[in-house]
Design a protein around this motif. Structure first.
Motif, mmCIF file in Angstrom:
data_model
loop_
_atom_site.group_PDB
_atom_site.id
_atom_site.type_symbol
_atom_site.label_atom_id
_atom_site.label_comp_id
_atom_site.label_asym_id
_atom_site.label_seq_id
_atom_site.Cartn_x
_atom_site.Cartn_y
_atom_site.Cartn_z
ATOM 1 N N THR A 1 -3.829 61.950 52.963
ATOM 2 C CA THR A 1 -5.342 62.315 53.125
ATOM 3 C C THR A 1 -5.525 63.549 52.450
ATOM 4 O O THR A 1 -4.747 64.267 51.996
ATOM 5 N N LYS B 1 -6.063 58.630 62.812
ATOM 6 C CA LYS B 1 -6.877 58.077 61.734
ATOM 7 C C LYS B 1 -6.572 58.624 60.450
ATOM 8 O O LYS B 1 -6.225 59.681 60.239
ATOM 9 N N ASN C 1 -7.675 57.941 56.445
ATOM 10 C CA ASN C 1 -8.659 57.352 55.541
ATOM 11 C C ASN C 1 -9.494 56.482 56.008
ATOM 12 O O ASN C 1 -10.004 55.448 55.492
ATOM 13 N N ARG C 2 -10.151 56.718 57.203
ATOM 14 C CA ARG C 2 -11.069 56.371 57.927
ATOM 15 C C ARG C 2 -10.953 54.851 58.554
ATOM 16 O O ARG C 2 -11.508 53.963 58.826
ATOM 17 N N ASN D 1 -15.403 51.447 53.226
ATOM 18 C CA ASN D 1 -15.204 52.443 54.245
ATOM 19 C C ASN D 1 -15.642 53.859 53.352
ATOM 20 O O ASN D 1 -16.150 54.869 53.775
ATOM 21 N N THR E 1 -19.145 54.925 54.242
ATOM 22 C CA THR E 1 -19.342 55.300 55.679
ATOM 23 C C THR E 1 -20.441 56.573 55.769
ATOM 24 O O THR E 1 -21.258 56.554 56.322
#
Length: 898
Positions: free
Chosen positions: A726, A740, A742-743, A809, A812
């Motif tokens: 990430t 979590k 990458n969402r 995602n 978002t």
């Protein structure tokens, strides 16, 4: 590399001082002191050295990279370090004083016969240094290049300093060493004695054969076995002769080293062709002659005899009559080729003659020789012209030995060649060309000419015409120089001539498959939609790896993310999945995604070298750039929803908007693009190869070897190595054992003991059902909520679904902002309603208090609302209705996206 005891033994043998040993240890422990950078004509290479166990960087291929290849495979070289700590150059002045400055050499080398610093320079650059008033690099009596100022410091330390010229590195030898590098590895299988016996039997009594014939043998010997024998010197080749992989039909393989070393003596006589050249024999003192194949020299020529010195030093006298007879019989021949000056002059005239000149000369020739004129042609002229042309023919016989050459017109030599304009006028033009034309403000050429005319009128000079002014610009400056000065370096790049080298050097596209590969990105000129709901997804990014030698597409990846380290790592994973390997050298541009730590670590893990091409020079990646253009014109622009209409948005009609016509989803496009590569690009003849890329790959692997020992296993460790992390690099473990990445939320029971800890994380963009975090005992696999959704699907289906989830995602942040705006507007309305309710409550209390004071009961008649109270309530109700409508609309869009 040397261990501590081996290093101590080497220093003891060299009798080095304590200061010299301390200097060596400081170099070994220090990182590179300088960052190498690529310029306009050099390419930086990150070489993964097996001997050093690290990446060594080289700024130039002909000098530094060639030296690295030599040292990495040289048994007498133990260690070499790039960009060691800076040293001093000590210069001696004419007054006896010294001056010094810091300087960073290219390498520090530890070898059997040398320990010290090495500077790599091009031979032409070193020769140009000799013309400087006080050159830093000089040549000694033995022809070796030296740097006295750096040698003074090295001698004070007790170590050495050497200058390595590019002339010391034969490019063909370096290329052959690079091609055989896989067979120098310890894990390469060793051929058996039976296989070696079959090779010697194939060679026969002659003891040698062509490499092409050996590779095409019928004894069951593979190319890997043959090249391993050459690497282990069981078979012998002249490494500097020809490229082994590219030109096997020109490479001779010898059974023994003695046979190869003596081939210069017996091979020319065996393959000699009759000499058809005419050599001139001049019996003058000092002239070299050949007597029955042996060399001799003319010492003296008398009236009756001639004296010759033979190759052994003995004198031999011959009567002149015998000498002339042997010359006529060819027993004695000269070594100097006969040159006819008239023939040279005639060749120069013919070289400059145009087609019209030759046609005119033929007409004149037939006019003076009518008997030679063809019957179907007629050539007539006046008698005066015939007399003139006959005189020209006679003059041609005298000057050129050929009357036809004398008849060629020389109209091009006519006229006054001197400049018509005066010197002051030319000076004015040149000044305005430099001050006005060659500037970034870039005024029009007509305006520049107007300024020239004005300056000439003021000085009383004759102003040039506009045509003359333009001609003068072309005479002084090239179109490339003009465009670069007026529009910048990038604008003039299109006018630069491609760099073409005719020297005997390494082929720029390699000599075998999987030697050089190019990686680059392009945004596809196509609009995409989601597979289920046909929601617009915009354009996708294509990352491609192409083999330079065969032009075959080795791997490709399509994502909705912009080019990043994830794209680079995933295209390498796709290449290993398809072929079990990646190219030995990866060529990339100056993009930030190619300079990341994870990408360089992955290449070092794979043992691949990274080569960075200069910025803003796309011709260095012409192979992959040409493919991007081909896939656009031949495939993308033939699909519905392509972006050609958006290239001219003001002329585009709404009915032709590609965003409205988009029908391609990621799954369908992947299948279509794979078919485009398989059925068209790989199967059709490539114009640069003469065969198809697929056929070139097949032939190349047969000639250069399968190299099965270099294959990479497509296992769990490799997959984790190609997974990106990430942006933060770590993820915090929650109380329920989740984290979590990458969402997406991932869960693992074993993560409970790491609660509230930030652990390194890796996720798989092609499979969102799993991710990995680094625990105390290694990588821990965790599963996501998408596991059941992706279960039972093929690898390609999982990849496509994961890409769409990633793209959703990624939106978002946009959706959260929209929700926040709607929620804020709604809550603001609620705050207004609360204020109205509080006012009503306060008014009720006030009425109650007044009723008590006036003796009125609670059941009495309440006073009517005031005007202000009614306005506030109506405004609150209206705002509440508007906010509820907006919030309901956004909620509906969010539900559709989900």
């Amino acid at each position: 590399m040397l261990n501590e005891s081996e290093l101590a033994e080497l220093c003891r043998e060299r009798k080095l001082s304590d200061f010299a040993i301390a200097t060596i240890r400081r170099v070994r422990e220090s990182p590179p002191s300088r960052i190498v950078r690529s310029g306009t004509h050099n390419i930086v290479t990150h070489y993964a050295s097996r001997k050093m166990g690290c990446v060594i960087k080289a700024e130039a291929a002909r000098t530094e990279l060639a030296a690295i290849y030599h040292w990495d495979h040289d048994k007498t070289t133990y260690e070499f370090y790039d960009q060691p700590p800076a040293i001093k150059k000590i210069h001696l002045r004419d007054n006896g004083k010294t001056t010094s400055h810091l300087y960073t050499p290219d390498f520090f080398v530890l070898a059997d016969d040398f320990i010290g610093w090495v500077e790599c320079k091009a031979e032409d650059w070193l020769k140009n240094q000799l013309d400087r008033p006080s050159p830093h690099y000089v040549r000694d009596s033995e022809g070796r290049w030296r740097c006295p100022s750096a040698e003074r410091y090295a001698q004070s330390v007790g170590l050495g300093f050497a200058v390595r010229s590019s002339a010391e590195s034969d490019p063909i030898t370096i290329q052959n060493i690079a091609d055989l590098s896989d067979y120098y590895r310890e894990d390469c299988p060793i051929p058996s004695k039976a296989e070696l016996a079959r090779v010697r039997e194939f060679m026969g009594s002659g003891g040698w054969c062509w490499l092409r014939d050996l590779l095409a043998n019928e004894q069951g010997l593979s190319a890997d076995t043959i090249f391993k024998m050459i690497a282990d010197e069981e078979l012998h080749v002249v490494m500097q002769s020809f490229p082994l992989m590219k030109e096997p039909h020109r490479v001779r393989v010898y059974a023994t080293r003695a046979l190869m070393d003596s081939s210069e003596l017996w091979l020319p006589a065996m393959l000699a062709k009759p000499d058809t050249e005419i050599h001139q024999v001049q019996p003058v003192p000092g002239e070299a002659l050949l007597w029955d194949g042996g060399a001799c020299e003319v010492v003296n020529v008398g009236d009756t005899e001639i004296f010759l010195r033979m190759s052994g030093g003995a004198l031999q006298n011959l009567p002149l009559t015998d000498f002339e007879r042997m010359v006529r019989g060819g027993v004695i021949v000269g070594t100097r080729t006969m040159v006819n000056p008239r023939a040279v002059a005639a060749a120069e005239v013919m070289r400059l003659a145009s087609a019209e000149d030759i046609k005119s000369a033929m007409h004149r020739y037939y006019c003076i020789h009518p008997q030679l004129c063809p019957p179907n042609e007629t050539h007539t002229c006046c008698k005066r012209a015939v007399r003139k042309w006959k005189a020209m023919a006679r003059k041609g016989c005298i000057e050129y030995g050929n009357e036809f050459v004398g008849l060629i017109p020389t109209v091009r030599k006519r006229g006054n060649r001197n400049r018509k304009l005066s010197g002051p006028t030319l000076a004015v033009m040149h000044r305005f060309i430099e001050d006005e034309v060659m500037t970034a403000s870039a005024p029009s050429l007509f305006v520049c000419w107007a300024l020239v005319c004005n300056a000439c009128n003021k000085d009383g000079l004759t102003a040039p015409s506009y045509k003359t002014f333009l001609a003068e610009i072309k005479l002084l400056k090239s179109p490339e120089e003009v465009k670069k000065a007026r529009e910048g370096e990038k604008a003039g790049y299109d006018l630069e001539l491609p760099f073409i080298s005719l020297d005997r050097e390494t082929p720029k596209h390699g000599t075998r498959p999987f030697e050089i590969g190019h990686i680059d990105h392009t945004v596809l000129d196509l609009q995409f939609v989601t597979e289920g709901t046909s929601t617009p997804m915009g354009k996708a990014c294509l990352t491609v790896m192409i083999d330079a030698f065969t032009r075959k597409i080795l791997a490709w990846v399509i994502t909705f993310d912009p080019p990043s380290k994830r794209s680079c790592m995933l295209v390498i994973r796709d290449c290993v999945r398809r072929h079990g390997r990646i190219p030995t050298t990866i060529v990339v541009d100056q993009g930030a995604e190619f300079k990341g730590t994870y990408f360089e670590q992955l290449l070092a893990y794979m043992g691949a070298h990274k080569r960075m091409r200069p910025a803003s020079h796309p011709r260095f990646g012409s192979i992959i750039e040409r493919f991007f253009g081909l896939q656009n014109t031949a495939f993308i622009h033939a699909l519905c929803g392509n972006n050609k209409a958006l290239q001219s948005p003001r002329r585009m009609s709404k009915t032709h908007d590609p965003r409205e016509l988009a029908v391609w989803n990621l799954r369908a496009f992947r299948e279509a693009f794979e078919g485009f590569l398989t059925e068209y690009y790989h199967a059709v003849e490539h114009p640069a190869l003469g065969i198809s890329p697929a056929k070139a790959m097949e032939i190349g692997l047969l000639q250069s070897g399968a190299r099965a020992h270099t294959l990479t296993a497509y296992d769990r460790n490799f997959l984790i190595a190609t997974m990106p992390t990430t942006d933060k690099g770590t993820s915090k473990v929650q109380r329920d054992g989740s984290f979590k990445a990458n969402r997406v939320d991932y869960f693992a029971d074993s993560l409970v003991e790491y609660v509230d800890q930030n652990l390194p994380v890796r996720y798989d963009p092609f499979d969102l059902s799993r991710a990995f975090v680094m625990g105390r005992s290694g990588w821990i696999e965790a599963r996501s909520l998408h596991t059941h959704e992706l279960a039972g699907r093929t690898e390609k289906e999982v990849e496509v679904i994961s890409q769409e989830i990633n793209a959703i995602n990624a939106r978002t942040g946009i959706r959260e902002k929209e929700r926040a705006l709607a929620l804020g507007a709604y809550l603001q309305t609620v705050r207004g309603r609360e204020a109205a309710l509080r006012l009503e409550m306060q008014q009720a209390r006030d009425r109650e208090m007044r009723a008590v004071d006036e003796g009125v009961g609670l059941l009495g008649t309440a006073p009517a609302y005031t005007g202000d109270t009614l306005a506030i309530e109506q405004q609150s109700v209206q705002s509440l209705a508007t906010a509820e409508s907006t919030f309901s609309h956004i909620a509906q869009e969010t539900y559709e996206d989900f």
